[in-house]
Scaffold this active site. Structure first.
Site, PDB file in Angstrom:
ATOM      1  N   TYR A  51       0.820  -1.213   0.000  1.00 25.56           N
ATOM      2  CA  TYR A  51       0.000   0.000   0.000  1.00 25.56           C
ATOM      3  C   TYR A  51       0.856   1.266   0.000  1.00 25.56           C
ATOM      4  O   TYR A  51       1.649   1.495   0.921  1.00 25.56           O
ATOM      5  CB  TYR A  51      -0.931   0.033   1.225  1.00 25.56           C
ATOM      6  N   GLY A 198     -14.662  -7.080   2.295  1.00 24.62           N
ATOM      7  CA  GLY A 198     -15.769  -6.879   1.358  1.00 24.62           C
ATOM      8  C   GLY A 198     -17.136  -7.242   1.892  1.00 24.62           C
ATOM      9  O   GLY A 198     -17.987  -7.698   1.118  1.00 24.62           O
ATOM     10  N   PRO A 199     -17.411  -7.065   3.195  1.00 25.39           N
ATOM     11  CA  PRO A 199     -18.713  -7.470   3.734  1.00 25.39           C
ATOM     12  C   PRO A 199     -19.885  -6.678   3.155  1.00 25.39           C
ATOM     13  O   PRO A 199     -21.011  -7.172   3.142  1.00 25.39           O
ATOM     14  CB  PRO A 199     -18.570  -7.197   5.238  1.00 25.39           C
ATOM     15  N   ALA A 201     -19.913  -5.588   0.004  1.00 27.40           N
ATOM     16  CA  ALA A 201     -19.918  -5.801  -1.443  1.00 27.40           C
ATOM     17  C   ALA A 201     -19.808  -4.480  -2.206  1.00 27.40           C
ATOM     18  O   ALA A 201     -20.657  -4.134  -3.030  1.00 27.40           O
ATOM     19  CB  ALA A 201     -21.178  -6.565  -1.867  1.00 27.40           C
ATOM     20  N   LYS A 202     -18.741  -3.736  -1.908  1.00 34.45           N
ATOM     21  CA  LYS A 202     -18.459  -2.448  -2.550  1.00 34.45           C
ATOM     22  C   LYS A 202     -19.589  -1.446  -2.338  1.00 34.45           C
ATOM     23  O   LYS A 202     -19.876  -0.611  -3.203  1.00 34.45           O
ATOM     24  CB  LYS A 202     -18.192  -2.646  -4.042  1.00 34.45           C
ATOM     25  N   GLY A 203     -20.250  -1.526  -1.195  1.00 30.19           N
ATOM     26  CA  GLY A 203     -21.294  -0.570  -0.858  1.00 30.19           C
ATOM     27  C   GLY A 203     -22.672  -0.945  -1.352  1.00 30.19           C
ATOM     28  O   GLY A 203     -23.659  -0.246  -1.061  1.00 30.19           O
ATOM     29  N   LEU A 205     -24.400  -3.520  -0.416  1.00 27.14           N
ATOM     30  CA  LEU A 205     -25.191  -3.949   0.731  1.00 27.14           C
ATOM     31  C   LEU A 205     -25.305  -2.816   1.758  1.00 27.14           C
ATOM     32  O   LEU A 205     -24.795  -2.884   2.875  1.00 27.14           O
ATOM     33  CB  LEU A 205     -24.567  -5.199   1.359  1.00 27.14           C
ATOM     34  N   LYS A 208     -27.864   2.743   0.617  1.00 24.89           N
ATOM     35  CA  LYS A 208     -27.603   3.603  -0.553  1.00 24.89           C
ATOM     36  C   LYS A 208     -27.478   2.792  -1.838  1.00 24.89           C
ATOM     37  O   LYS A 208     -27.028   3.303  -2.859  1.00 24.89           O
ATOM     38  CB  LYS A 208     -26.315   4.409  -0.316  1.00 24.89           C
TER      39      LYS A 208
END
Length: 303
Positions: A51, A198-199, A201-203, A205, A208
């Site tokens: 990173y 990723g809980p 799922a890129k937002g 879930l 919004k």
């Protein structure tokens, strides 16, 4: 915040960990996010030498210096930047792991790393050699535990069979239930913890979700199936809890999961994620409902 043991290591991690990749290079902002995480009871901080060319490790180490003995610092190894810093190559060799750990220790400003993870891996790697490196580092006191970040069934099986890993990091969510078919039961049986990423799922879930690009679908879901599932989940839980909370608690409902590693680019995000993790657990009925309406997929490759 509740804590769960990491494998058999004796290390206890908060049910929510801070994924540090999204902190950026603004030290003041990163410090604020990390302080918020600490105030929320988060003790697990996950970075990687990859990173920001190692800058992320420096920022994380500096921000946690005053609480070093109270936190769990995890980093990763295996991706080797080229001299131009415009790309990297995969190097899981014993020589590189033992060289890279020294650089990570220096950047973090610590004498030991709590959890050192291989940042990927293939079945073609010299796995015995990589394990030997981690075992030596553990015996030498440079690391307390080691694990891998992988979704590949064949690689995971080899590390469990040949090594003494305490964790596997993998993607897991209501929309990606692939770990449930094999990985989670296998790892739980062998006392290896799962760290999930990723809980949300890129937002998708989250409440919004209508603003997200769901017209492209997600993994096994086409756009129509995805929208139908989200509406069903929303209708089922809207009077009780927000969708992002349902998503976080679904991860924690599996006994094999020790911590959810969620990134945050603001203090507000940290607080929102922490509130979701501190909320009441899903009931057996709620878990069963989710598993009934969401697809149960499996990993087809890397068998």
């Amino acid at each position: 915040m509740k804590k769960r043991q990491l494998g058999t290591s004796g290390i206890y991690v908060s049910e929510l960990g801070l994924g540090c990749m999204s902190l950026g290079t603004d030290e003041e902002k990163a410090q604020s996010i990390i302080e918020t995480a600490l105030n929320e009871g988060i003790n697990y901080f996950d970075t990687a030498d990859l990173y920001d060319y190692g800058v992320n490790e420096k920022i994380v180490g500096k921000a946690l210096k005053h609480v070093r003995e109270e936190v769990v610092i995890a980093t990763k190894v295996g991706n080797r930047w080229n001299e131009q810093k415009d790309g990297w190559s995969w190097d899981p060799s014993k020589a590189y792991i033992k060289e890279a750990v020294k650089n990570s220790l220096n950047r973090l400003g610590v004498e030991y790393i709590d959890l050192y993870q291989l940042h990927g891996g293939t079945i073609e790697d010299h796995i015995d050699e990589s394990i030997e490196a981690f075992e030596e580092l553990k015996a030498e006191g440079f690391i307390r535990a080691y694990g891998i970040s992988s979704i590949r069934p064949n690689v995971i099986r080899e590390y469990v069979r040949k090594g003494n890993i305490d964790s596997v990091m993998m993607q897991y969510s209501i929309l990606d239930r692939r770990p449930e078919e094999e990985a989670l039961p296998f790892l739980t049986k062998n006392h290896v913890s799962v760290l999930t990423r990723g809980p949300l799922a890129k937002g998708v879930l989250s409440d919004k979700w209508p603003e997200k690009a769901i017209d492209k679908g997600f993994l096994d879901y086409n756009d129509g199936e995805l929208k139908a599932l989200l509406l069903e989940l929303e209708d089922q839980f809207k009077s009780a809890r927000p969708l992002h909370e349902v998503a976080m608690q679904y991860n924690l409902a599996n006994e094999g999961v020790s911590s959810i590693i969620a990134g945050a680019s603001s203090s507000e995000q940290v607080k929102k994620n922490a509130a979701a993790v501190k909320a009441p657990s899903l009931s057996d009925e709620e878990v069963s409902f989710i598993q009934k309406v969401a697809k149960a997929s499996r990993y087809e490759a890397h068998r």
